[in-house]
Design a protein around this motif. Sequence first.
Motif, PDB file in Angstrom:
ATOM      1  N   ILE A 147       0.831  -1.201   0.000  1.00  0.00           N
ATOM      2  CA  ILE A 147       0.000   0.000   0.000  1.00  0.00           C
ATOM      3  C   ILE A 147       0.868   1.255   0.000  1.00  0.00           C
ATOM      4  O   ILE A 147       0.626   2.207  -0.742  1.00  0.00           O
ATOM      5  N   LEU A 148       1.881   1.231   0.832  1.00  0.00           N
ATOM      6  CA  LEU A 148       2.760   2.397   0.923  1.00  0.00           C
ATOM      7  C   LEU A 148       3.444   2.654  -0.421  1.00  0.00           C
ATOM      8  O   LEU A 148       3.607   3.798  -0.843  1.00  0.00           O
ATOM      9  N   GLN A 149       3.851   1.585  -1.062  1.00  0.00           N
ATOM     10  CA  GLN A 149       4.489   1.732  -2.373  1.00  0.00           C
ATOM     11  C   GLN A 149       3.519   2.346  -3.373  1.00  0.00           C
ATOM     12  O   GLN A 149       3.862   3.263  -4.119  1.00  0.00           O
ATOM     13  N   TYR A 150       2.290   1.851  -3.324  1.00  0.00           N
ATOM     14  CA  TYR A 150       1.281   2.372  -4.244  1.00  0.00           C
ATOM     15  C   TYR A 150       1.021   3.850  -3.959  1.00  0.00           C
ATOM     16  O   TYR A 150       0.978   4.680  -4.876  1.00  0.00           O
ATOM     17  N   LEU A 151       0.869   4.174  -2.681  1.00  0.00           N
ATOM     18  CA  LEU A 151       0.649   5.571  -2.294  1.00  0.00           C
ATOM     19  C   LEU A 151       1.783   6.450  -2.795  1.00  0.00           C
ATOM     20  O   LEU A 151       1.568   7.524  -3.373  1.00  0.00           O
TER      21      LEU A 151
END
Lengths: 212, 212, 212, 212
Positions: free
Chosen positions: A68-72
Amino acid sequence: MGIQERKERERERRRQQIIVAAKRVFSEKGFNKATMEDIAKEAELSPGTLYLYFKNKDELYASLSLRILQYLNIRLDHVAKQEGISTEEKIEALKEAMFDVYDFDPLVTINMFHLQSSETLRNLSPELLDEIKGLSRSSLGTISDIFQEGISNGIFIDKHPVALADILWSLFSGVVLWEESKKIIDGGKDYMKQTLETAFDIFGRGISKSVA
Amino acid sequence: MGIQERKERERERRRQQIIVAAKRVFSEKGFNKATMEDIAKEAELSPGTLYLYFKNKDELYASLSLRILQYLNIRLDHVAKQEGISTEEKIEALKEAMFDVYDFDPLVTINMFHLQSSETLRNLSPELLDEIKGLSRSSLGTISDIFQEGISNGIFIDKHPVALADILWSLFSGVVLWEESKKIIDGGKDYMKQTLETAFDIFGRGISKSVA
Amino acid sequence: MGIQERKERERERRRQQIIVAAKRVFSEKGFNKATMEDIAKEAELSPGTLYLYFKNKDELYASLSLRILQYLNIRLDHVAKQEGISTEEKIEALKEAMFDVYDFDPLVTINMFHLQSSETLRNLSPELLDEIKGLSRSSLGTISDIFQEGISNGIFIDKHPVALADILWSLFSGVVLWEESKKIIDGGKDYMKQTLETAFDIFGRGISKSVA
Amino acid sequence: MGIQERKERERERRRQQIIVAAKRVFSEKGFNKATMEDIAKEAELSPGTLYLYFKNKDELYASLSLRILQYLNIRLDHVAKQEGISTEEKIEALKEAMFDVYDFDPLVTINMFHLQSSETLRNLSPELLDEIKGLSRSSLGTISDIFQEGISNGIFIDKHPVALADILWSLFSGVVLWEESKKIIDGGKDYMKQTLETAFDIFGRGISKSVA
DNA sequence: GATGAATGAGTATTCATTCAT
DNA sequence: TATGAATGAATACTCATTCAT
């Protein structure tokens, strides 16, 4: 080379297969009640195989948040680096990016914050922890930069941009968390969209307009 | 009468003794790593005694949050019922109340939100769950009422008061949570005060003034 | 003396009060699930008080069986010592005595045999164990004597009287046990009376008569 | 196919290994004092492994009895289905079958009746309970049928065959139980054979002959 | 005697992890 | 690589028993 690469790709495919299964199981049962065997079954693999791809349960769990953090981060970077668009458009894009992240995986977004409980963090490998820290910092930095631009252009109130970014970030996580508890406590609705919408309204000039 | 009452008081004293010990141990080790034996040792009691005062580990844990919620509720009620003060003063009092709740017990405030994860809620007794639900609803309702007054008097932006209360509540929990993670990730500072301060600034007319 | 005696009587009253309560609780919950606190509550006493009258849980339990054995013994003695009645009447009296013992306390009769599992016996004090042994021996002896009389008078088949007594005893305990399990397995009826009746029929000359 | 089958066989071997160990430990210590760890040690396995083969301690315990009941059932069926033998021979075979069952496993036979205490039965899975019920009913039914034949042929006294079967069954369990307690109380001998022998003597025409 | 709060030893069960195949 | 049977450490909870009042 070709073989090496193909192997690597195959390996990554397996990792994703496991992550997807883990997401489903963690979402349904929560971290403690979800067993490695549950996840293995969901992934149609054996328990032992999970350990060929993830060092332990904590790291498997953390990898969900990492995703998720990567996507964000990717979404935010994209917003920040867009040239030739007005600051207003950029802010609009930021808002959309945050919606999308939530849409991408509402339950894991919650998990992300569960992850941040000291209990879990303590068990992660330094490398993984560094990666999480880096991504978090980077995201917050990017948001701050956009806010700085908004402030400079008189679109946002003149507060320290990091403080504003903090508030947005907190709001984001808080909303997510609170929404989940609402679901349980009140039977809840999907507040996420309207809440973030209102928040941005208040943050931006919108408020002064509406007041004027 | 005297005896009955003294016993009741003694019992309450023990409960608090256990809660205080539990708070320390949960704070240090997190929910899963903290064992009932740890807590018993910290309270200088035997494990069995814990169960004379709390049905199980989950309920002991939940009782920590209950304490915070009760305190929050009392503070909010007090603010809401103050007569003869201006709406501005009331809002200031609300802000202070929320600071104080956080000061009262920063770590347990975090726990409160951990508590709200569906995983934990499922194991509580219906009575305790009802109490938590009731207090949460009541707190949110009181904040909404104050916001309504603010809106009516033109001090706050004209948005639905429940939406504003939600945002504040989310912000509060989000800040708290995030601050904790910051402590771990960055070595952290005390952002709470300044963040909530800024938030109220933005919420209120302050923003339009500063913009004007 | 008067005081001493009154105290003794009071003490015995308390013992019986506890035994009656224990019987109820053991009957309802079984030995393992019945707690000393359950029994104390049923007896409207405190747990500590139970230990003033019984050394431990096992001895309290054993005392229930002792009571049945004592009752059985008294009844059998009475039958054996009756003078001026025919052997047939004596046998009839024996049959009735055994019915009555069962009626007196069907569930504790089961307990009596549970008691005889080596597990429980091992924890009893030597004195109590001796008393149980003595009563069992005495009962069996008395039955044997009656059977001997029956054999001598040609009413019963000419087998060793102890063997016959053993069979009756086994039958008695077996029936009791089996009846209980029947209640659970089949929804059961009250087989006790008819079964013992049939057994005596078979034992005695009745059989040859019915065959003749 | 071969692999599947081999695995199944291996699994069955392990189950038997555990059952044998459990039998030893339960016999020595009784149900309550025997710990799962004791059994695991006796089986030279780890505690966790026991739970791969038996759902819990109660079911492991019950499985001991199941084994005896199955054996009894097989033996009885075999007796009932023998063609071309006289009723007298059938009865003789029944008697032998019951001896053998006892010989097969005297201590577990006792357990079987301990099992039938409501306390234990309540914790079993419905499937296992059904199996036990079914086997018990079937055994009793088969015995009744043989008795019916005996009655029809004038070998047995003309009583309801189910009543006779009940008596035999009770006698069987009663003897077993009582013999065990005798071992403890009196140092005991092996009464089983002679007792059952006598019982059948009495049951059959033998009695009328000896009377004649 | 009576109390009942406190004790703390005792144990079934789970499940992340390993490793022989 | 993949398996999955086996492991065994870890722990919440119970309850017989005690003892200060």
